[in-house]
Design a protein around this motif. Sequence first.
Motif, mmCIF file in Angstrom:
data_model
loop_
_atom_site.group_PDB
_atom_site.id
_atom_site.type_symbol
_atom_site.label_atom_id
_atom_site.label_comp_id
_atom_site.label_asym_id
_atom_site.label_seq_id
_atom_site.Cartn_x
_atom_site.Cartn_y
_atom_site.Cartn_z
ATOM 1 N N ILE A 42 0.873 -1.199 0.000
ATOM 2 C CA ILE A 42 0.000 0.000 0.000
ATOM 3 C C ILE A 42 0.896 1.230 0.000
ATOM 4 C CG2 ILE A 42 -2.173 0.910 0.937
ATOM 5 C CD1 ILE A 42 -2.039 -1.341 3.064
ATOM 6 N N PRO A 43 1.733 1.397 -1.028
ATOM 7 C CA PRO A 43 2.644 2.542 -0.995
ATOM 8 C C PRO A 43 1.860 3.847 -0.870
ATOM 9 C CG PRO A 43 2.728 1.403 -3.134
ATOM 10 C CD PRO A 43 1.863 0.586 -2.243
ATOM 11 N N GLY A 44 2.331 4.692 0.019
ATOM 12 C CA GLY A 44 1.643 5.973 0.217
ATOM 13 C C GLY A 44 0.771 5.984 1.454
ATOM 14 N N ALA A 45 0.427 4.789 1.964
ATOM 15 C CA ALA A 45 -0.393 4.755 3.183
ATOM 16 C C ALA A 45 0.509 4.876 4.398
ATOM 17 C CB ALA A 45 -1.174 3.448 3.266
ATOM 18 N N GLN A 46 -0.058 5.465 5.445
ATOM 19 C CA GLN A 46 0.708 5.651 6.676
ATOM 20 C C GLN A 46 0.240 4.646 7.724
ATOM 21 O OE1 GLN A 46 0.035 9.503 8.371
ATOM 22 N NE2 GLN A 46 2.020 9.511 9.386
ATOM 23 N N PRO A 47 1.116 3.721 8.137
ATOM 24 C CA PRO A 47 0.705 2.817 9.219
ATOM 25 C C PRO A 47 0.693 3.561 10.542
ATOM 26 C CG PRO A 47 2.938 2.279 8.451
ATOM 27 C CD PRO A 47 2.497 3.475 7.679
ATOM 28 N N ARG A 48 -0.390 3.420 11.287
ATOM 29 C CA ARG A 48 -0.501 4.161 12.553
ATOM 30 C C ARG A 48 -1.183 3.307 13.611
ATOM 31 N NH1 ARG A 48 -2.361 10.212 12.233
ATOM 32 N NH2 ARG A 48 -1.024 10.220 14.053
ATOM 33 N N TRP A 49 -1.065 3.713 14.853
ATOM 34 C CA TRP A 49 -1.909 3.127 15.888
ATOM 35 C C TRP A 49 -3.355 3.475 15.524
ATOM 36 C CZ3 TRP A 49 -0.051 -0.180 19.390
ATOM 37 C CH2 TRP A 49 1.306 -0.142 19.703
ATOM 38 N N ALA A 50 -4.260 2.543 15.783
ATOM 39 C CA ALA A 50 -5.662 2.781 15.411
ATOM 40 C C ALA A 50 -6.211 4.062 16.057
ATOM 41 C CB ALA A 50 -6.507 1.573 15.799
ATOM 42 N N SER A 51 -5.885 4.276 17.317
ATOM 43 C CA SER A 51 -6.447 5.447 18.010
ATOM 44 C C SER A 51 -5.958 6.747 17.371
ATOM 45 C CB SER A 51 -6.094 5.416 19.501
ATOM 46 O OG SER A 51 -4.701 5.257 19.653
ATOM 47 N N ASP A 52 -4.681 6.784 16.958
ATOM 48 C CA ASP A 52 -4.145 7.990 16.315
ATOM 49 C C ASP A 52 -4.757 8.175 14.920
ATOM 50 O OD1 ASP A 52 -2.540 8.360 18.516
ATOM 51 O OD2 ASP A 52 -0.762 7.425 17.610
ATOM 52 N N ALA A 53 -4.879 7.063 14.206
ATOM 53 C CA ALA A 53 -5.454 7.139 12.856
ATOM 54 C C ALA A 53 -6.880 7.670 12.921
ATOM 55 C CB ALA A 53 -5.416 5.756 12.202
ATOM 56 N N MET A 54 -7.643 7.171 13.895
ATOM 57 C CA MET A 54 -9.041 7.619 14.024
ATOM 58 C C MET A 54 -9.097 9.092 14.424
ATOM 59 S SD MET A 54 -11.170 4.435 15.702
ATOM 60 C CE MET A 54 -9.971 3.580 16.680
ATOM 61 N N ALA A 55 -8.225 9.475 15.358
ATOM 62 C CA ALA A 55 -8.253 10.857 15.861
ATOM 63 C C ALA A 55 -8.032 11.861 14.738
ATOM 64 C CB ALA A 55 -7.198 11.032 16.953
ATOM 65 N N ASP A 56 -7.150 11.532 13.794
ATOM 66 C CA ASP A 56 -6.789 12.489 12.742
ATOM 67 C C ASP A 56 -7.651 12.383 11.487
ATOM 68 O OD1 ASP A 56 -4.856 13.576 14.293
ATOM 69 O OD2 ASP A 56 -3.191 12.444 13.411
ATOM 70 N N ALA A 57 -8.541 11.392 11.451
ATOM 71 C CA ALA A 57 -9.291 11.143 10.210
ATOM 72 C C ALA A 57 -10.611 11.905 10.173
ATOM 73 C CB ALA A 57 -9.566 9.648 10.086
ATOM 74 N N ASP A 58 -11.057 12.199 8.963
ATOM 75 C CA ASP A 58 -12.425 12.684 8.758
ATOM 76 C C ASP A 58 -13.346 11.485 8.546
ATOM 77 O OD1 ASP A 58 -11.539 15.522 8.459
ATOM 78 O OD2 ASP A 58 -10.571 14.711 6.657
ATOM 79 N N ILE A 59 -12.812 10.499 7.811
ATOM 80 C CA ILE A 59 -13.585 9.302 7.466
ATOM 81 C C ILE A 59 -12.837 8.079 7.987
ATOM 82 C CG2 ILE A 59 -14.435 7.871 5.548
ATOM 83 C CD1 ILE A 59 -14.552 10.428 3.833
ATOM 84 N N VAL A 60 -13.539 7.228 8.726
ATOM 85 C CA VAL A 60 -12.932 5.987 9.229
ATOM 86 C C VAL A 60 -13.638 4.810 8.554
ATOM 87 C CG1 VAL A 60 -12.470 4.548 11.241
ATOM 88 C CG2 VAL A 60 -12.367 7.048 11.453
ATOM 89 N N VAL A 61 -12.857 3.972 7.885
ATOM 90 C CA VAL A 61 -13.420 2.793 7.220
ATOM 91 C C VAL A 61 -13.205 1.590 8.128
ATOM 92 C CG1 VAL A 61 -13.345 1.318 5.176
ATOM 93 C CG2 VAL A 61 -12.836 3.763 4.954
ATOM 94 N N LEU A 62 -14.292 0.947 8.511
ATOM 95 C CA LEU A 62 -14.187 -0.261 9.338
ATOM 96 C C LEU A 62 -14.084 -1.460 8.418
ATOM 97 C CD1 LEU A 62 -16.904 0.516 12.062
ATOM 98 C CD2 LEU A 62 -14.427 0.902 12.194
ATOM 99 N N ALA A 63 -12.870 -1.996 8.296
ATOM 100 C CA ALA A 63 -12.621 -3.176 7.450
ATOM 101 C C ALA A 63 -12.029 -4.278 8.322
ATOM 102 C CB ALA A 63 -11.681 -2.808 6.297
ATOM 103 N N ILE A 64 -12.735 -4.523 9.411
ATOM 104 C CA ILE A 64 -12.295 -5.541 10.383
ATOM 105 C C ILE A 64 -13.410 -6.578 10.518
ATOM 106 C CG2 ILE A 64 -10.945 -3.782 11.609
ATOM 107 C CD1 ILE A 64 -13.024 -3.843 13.843
ATOM 108 N N PRO A 65 -13.076 -7.763 11.005
ATOM 109 C CA PRO A 65 -14.154 -8.746 11.209
ATOM 110 C C PRO A 65 -15.176 -8.200 12.207
ATOM 111 C CG PRO A 65 -11.978 -9.775 11.377
ATOM 112 C CD PRO A 65 -11.754 -8.295 11.372
ATOM 113 N N LEU A 66 -16.440 -8.470 11.940
ATOM 114 C CA LEU A 66 -17.491 -7.901 12.789
ATOM 115 C C LEU A 66 -17.345 -8.324 14.255
ATOM 116 C CD1 LEU A 66 -19.953 -6.074 12.539
ATOM 117 C CD2 LEU A 66 -21.345 -8.095 12.162
#
Length: 215
Positions: A49-73
């Motif tokens: 995924i060149p260009g994507a930034q790996p982050r802790w989930a909490s930090d990624a969510m804090a800085d995002a406008d849109i959060v995509v949930l692509a995890i098992p339910l």
Amino acid sequence: MRELSRLAVLGAGHVGPVIARLAIKAGYPVAIATSGDPEDIALITELIIPGAQPRWASDAMADADIVVLAIPLHRFGDIDPALLDGKLVVDAMNYWPASDGVLEPFEGRGSSEVVARRLPGSAVVKALNHIGYHELEDRARPAGAPDRRAAGVAGDDPAAVAMIADLVDRTGYDPVRLESLRAGRVLQPGGPVFGVVLTQPEFERAVRQDARSLR
Ligand SMILES: NC(=O)c1ccc[n+]([C@@H]2O[C@H](COP(=O)([O-])OP(=O)(O)OC[C@H]3O[C@@H](n4cnc5c(N)ncnc54)[C@H](OP(=O)(O)O)[C@@H]3O)[C@@H](O)[C@H]2O)c1
């Protein structure tokens, strides 16, 4: 040019990286996270995924406008709803008892409606859940391409649906808007468009009757 929303994709399994790649290609800034240390996915992220930034989930969510949930339910309960307050949440998850186990709250219900009830501070939109990850990437086409396919976007908040319809459009699909999360049940397993990749007229024909009966 208007700056695009910042995306956090939660989940780096099958579908998360595909959604992240399509969004990066469309120009969105994208962070990706698992439940663990971003160091653990740093190399694979750089490679696939060149260009994507790996982050802790909490930090990624804090800085995002849109959060995509692509995890098992069955892992959704691990996420603290407060971290999603004020966010536009794309629910790309499906309820699969075979792999999730039987989850009573989801039995016989619209899974995104149950998800939305747990996230009262978020605008939840159901999208990107009904096309398999291989096809999601292979079938993406620019607007106007003769063989472009459709993808459903369902939600109770019209402004949120419009934003995700725009994202779906930019990532390679003709968005078909459904007027509520309840109507979005047509997108889930067992529904008329789950696992099939249709053109917009085919998609609309397939969902309209079911959606009407669910209003
Ligand atoms: N596979 C498809 O073609 C497809 C297509 C559309 C939609 N979907 C739906 O998308 C969801 C994910 O499917 P998948 O096949 O991609 O699953 P998967 O391959 O099992 O990957 C799941 C990912 O979620 C991460 N994860 C789990 N709990 C998390 C948490 N609390 N926070 C952040 N990340 C977490 C996992 O990493 P860790 O365990 O290391 O945290 C892993 O990277 C499912 O609901 C599925 O129905 C799948």
